[in-house]
Design a protein around this motif. Structure first.
Motif, mmCIF file in Angstrom:
data_model
loop_
_atom_site.group_PDB
_atom_site.id
_atom_site.type_symbol
_atom_site.label_atom_id
_atom_site.label_comp_id
_atom_site.label_asym_id
_atom_site.label_seq_id
_atom_site.Cartn_x
_atom_site.Cartn_y
_atom_site.Cartn_z
ATOM 1 N N ASN A 37 3.979 6.031 -5.253
ATOM 2 C CA ASN A 37 4.097 6.123 -6.706
ATOM 3 C C ASN A 37 2.980 6.947 -7.345
ATOM 4 O O ASN A 37 3.010 7.185 -8.554
ATOM 5 C CB ASN A 37 4.146 4.719 -7.323
ATOM 6 C CG ASN A 37 5.543 4.113 -7.191
ATOM 7 O OD1 ASN A 37 6.512 4.669 -7.685
ATOM 8 N ND2 ASN A 37 5.652 2.994 -6.474
ATOM 9 N N GLN A 38 2.038 7.366 -6.533
ATOM 10 C CA GLN A 38 1.012 8.277 -7.051
ATOM 11 C C GLN A 38 1.621 9.665 -7.204
ATOM 12 O O GLN A 38 2.556 10.021 -6.495
ATOM 13 C CB GLN A 38 -0.168 8.347 -6.069
ATOM 14 C CG GLN A 38 -1.000 7.074 -6.016
ATOM 15 C CD GLN A 38 -2.012 7.098 -4.881
ATOM 16 O OE1 GLN A 38 -1.916 7.912 -3.964
ATOM 17 N NE2 GLN A 38 -2.970 6.195 -4.933
ATOM 18 N N PHE A 47 8.416 0.993 9.054
ATOM 19 C CA PHE A 47 8.875 1.665 7.835
ATOM 20 C C PHE A 47 10.385 1.507 7.645
ATOM 21 O O PHE A 47 10.852 1.236 6.541
ATOM 22 C CB PHE A 47 8.485 3.155 7.875
ATOM 23 C CG PHE A 47 7.126 3.416 7.290
ATOM 24 C CD1 PHE A 47 5.985 2.920 7.892
ATOM 25 C CD2 PHE A 47 6.978 4.146 6.118
ATOM 26 C CE1 PHE A 47 4.727 3.141 7.346
ATOM 27 C CE2 PHE A 47 5.723 4.376 5.564
ATOM 28 C CZ PHE A 47 4.594 3.872 6.179
ATOM 29 N N ILE A 48 11.128 1.683 8.722
ATOM 30 C CA ILE A 48 12.587 1.550 8.617
ATOM 31 C C ILE A 48 12.956 0.145 8.166
ATOM 32 O O ILE A 48 13.756 -0.049 7.252
ATOM 33 C CB ILE A 48 13.262 1.880 9.966
ATOM 34 C CG1 ILE A 48 13.099 3.373 10.304
ATOM 35 C CG2 ILE A 48 14.749 1.492 9.943
ATOM 36 C CD1 ILE A 48 13.506 3.742 11.710
ATOM 37 N N GLU A 49 12.337 -0.843 8.821
ATOM 38 C CA GLU A 49 12.695 -2.237 8.522
ATOM 39 C C GLU A 49 12.366 -2.630 7.096
ATOM 40 O O GLU A 49 12.967 -3.545 6.539
ATOM 41 C CB GLU A 49 11.991 -3.178 9.518
ATOM 42 C CG GLU A 49 12.641 -3.110 10.891
ATOM 43 C CD GLU A 49 11.915 -3.933 11.937
ATOM 44 O OE1 GLU A 49 10.803 -4.414 11.673
ATOM 45 O OE2 GLU A 49 12.476 -4.072 13.040
ATOM 46 N N ASN A 50 11.415 -1.935 6.494
ATOM 47 C CA ASN A 50 11.045 -2.244 5.116
ATOM 48 C C ASN A 50 11.652 -1.267 4.109
ATOM 49 O O ASN A 50 11.249 -1.248 2.946
ATOM 50 C CB ASN A 50 9.517 -2.279 4.998
ATOM 51 C CG ASN A 50 8.926 -3.510 5.669
ATOM 52 O OD1 ASN A 50 9.046 -4.612 5.155
ATOM 53 N ND2 ASN A 50 8.351 -3.336 6.850
ATOM 54 N N GLY A 51 12.605 -0.462 4.562
ATOM 55 C CA GLY A 51 13.298 0.452 3.647
ATOM 56 C C GLY A 51 12.390 1.509 3.049
ATOM 57 O O GLY A 51 12.583 1.922 1.907
ATOM 58 N N LEU A 52 11.415 1.959 3.818
ATOM 59 C CA LEU A 52 10.416 2.887 3.275
ATOM 60 C C LEU A 52 10.651 4.340 3.683
ATOM 61 O O LEU A 52 9.844 5.208 3.368
ATOM 62 C CB LEU A 52 9.009 2.446 3.709
ATOM 63 C CG LEU A 52 8.545 1.092 3.149
ATOM 64 C CD1 LEU A 52 7.236 0.666 3.807
ATOM 65 C CD2 LEU A 52 8.383 1.165 1.635
ATOM 66 N N GLU A 65 0.824 -1.208 0.000
ATOM 67 C CA GLU A 65 0.000 0.000 0.000
ATOM 68 C C GLU A 65 0.860 1.262 0.000
ATOM 69 O O GLU A 65 0.568 2.229 -0.698
ATOM 70 C CB GLU A 65 -0.938 0.013 1.224
ATOM 71 C CG GLU A 65 -2.146 -0.881 1.072
ATOM 72 C CD GLU A 65 -3.058 -0.415 -0.070
ATOM 73 O OE1 GLU A 65 -3.460 0.752 -0.070
ATOM 74 O OE2 GLU A 65 -3.340 -1.236 -0.961
ATOM 75 N N VAL A 66 1.928 1.214 0.797
ATOM 76 C CA VAL A 66 2.823 2.375 0.844
ATOM 77 C C VAL A 66 3.492 2.579 -0.509
ATOM 78 O O VAL A 66 3.577 3.709 -1.013
ATOM 79 C CB VAL A 66 3.878 2.208 1.965
ATOM 80 C CG1 VAL A 66 4.949 3.288 1.871
ATOM 81 C CG2 VAL A 66 3.207 2.251 3.328
#
Lengths: 181, 181
Positions: free
Chosen positions: B108-109, B126-131, B102-103
């Motif tokens: 990308n919008q 977020f950090i753990e997923n590189g976001l 979802e993020v």
């Protein structure tokens, strides 16, 4: 009066070492001019654990010239160890009673400034007794997530930012004075 | 691609709030140009608790013009709340599954950058997923001694310092990018 300077490295999340004592995040580079700091002090205050770990550290043959110079400067300094138990040690003076009075006596002696090295418990004692004149905190660009905090169990207090220095490595040194009210 | 920016205030000892939720150490001054940051984003990511506490905050009549402007800017933004439970809320979109996908879809919008507000658990996800694309950490000249840490239970990671800003109040903003290896 000589200044008592707390100078140490922390991670971005405020730890002075990792949960398993990790210090490998700690960066020491030429542009930090750490030797200038070492030349500004002639005495180091240690807690007993810190002294046993680092008080007589010597760089080994493989160390860089810079590290050897730091090691040599540190070895030349007067070392005071605050400990609940007294000890005979030819390389250091142990202080186990009347800490505040002893510190006041030492800071009123002639000499260069004094480096308050740590650990955390000694730092807290110094902060609570108004004995820190300058805080030099080098914030490293690493997050550990867990570890030993610099200001563990300190009662809340405010500081006054006096200077900042940014190093190539991404370390930012934050320099504070105690806040005058 | 829109950037996801973690922008928040911490104490010198790395807390985002005190043990009893204290935020009174947090300084907001004209020279911080917080409105410029608010104008650079059009979407806020909240955890559920943070949203319930702050998502619909409105400045009251006694607030300064600056605070009223911030409040108005924040109210105008699109709000996304990450929560284990979905909820119908006309002022926010709740996301409870497929968080990473979802993020990625949202970033990308087309649109301005995105403010990752918190809390700590959401930030860690977020950090753990590189976001997280940018970290803007405003270090305040206060030591709390205890509280809620910013990076609680995060796995160790390094950052790359990209900028620093020093404010009159003694707040130092440290700006980092994720470290590319």
């Amino acid at each position: 009066m000589r200044k008592i300077i707390l100078n140490l490295a922390t991670t971005l999340d405020g730890f002075i070492e990792g949960a398993n004592g990790e210090l490998d995040w700690c960066i020491l580079e030429e542009d930090m001019h750490f030797d200038k700091f070492l030349e500004s002090v002639d005495t180091i205050f240690y807690g007993r654990v810190s002294y046993d770990l680092w008080g007589n550290y010597q760089s080994d043959a493989a160390a860089s010239d810079m590290e050897k110079r730091f090691s040599s400067l540190i070895q030349s300094m007067k070392k005071i160890v605050f400990s609940s138990q007294s000890r005979a040690d030819e390389k250091a003076t142990f202080i186990s009673t009347d800490v505040v009075a002893e510190v006041e006596r030492i800071r009123n002696q002639p000499g260069k400034d004094i480096w308050l090295y740590g650990g955390a418990k000694l730092i807290t004692t110094f902060i609570e007794n108004g004995l820190v004149d300058e805080y030099m905190i080098s914030v490293h660009p690493t997050v550990l997530g867990a570890g030993k905090p610099l200001f563990e169990n300190a009662a809340r207090f405010d500081l006054q930012l006096t200077d900042t220095k940014v190093f190539k490595s991404g370390v930012v040194q934050l320099i504070y004075a105690p806040k005058t009210r």
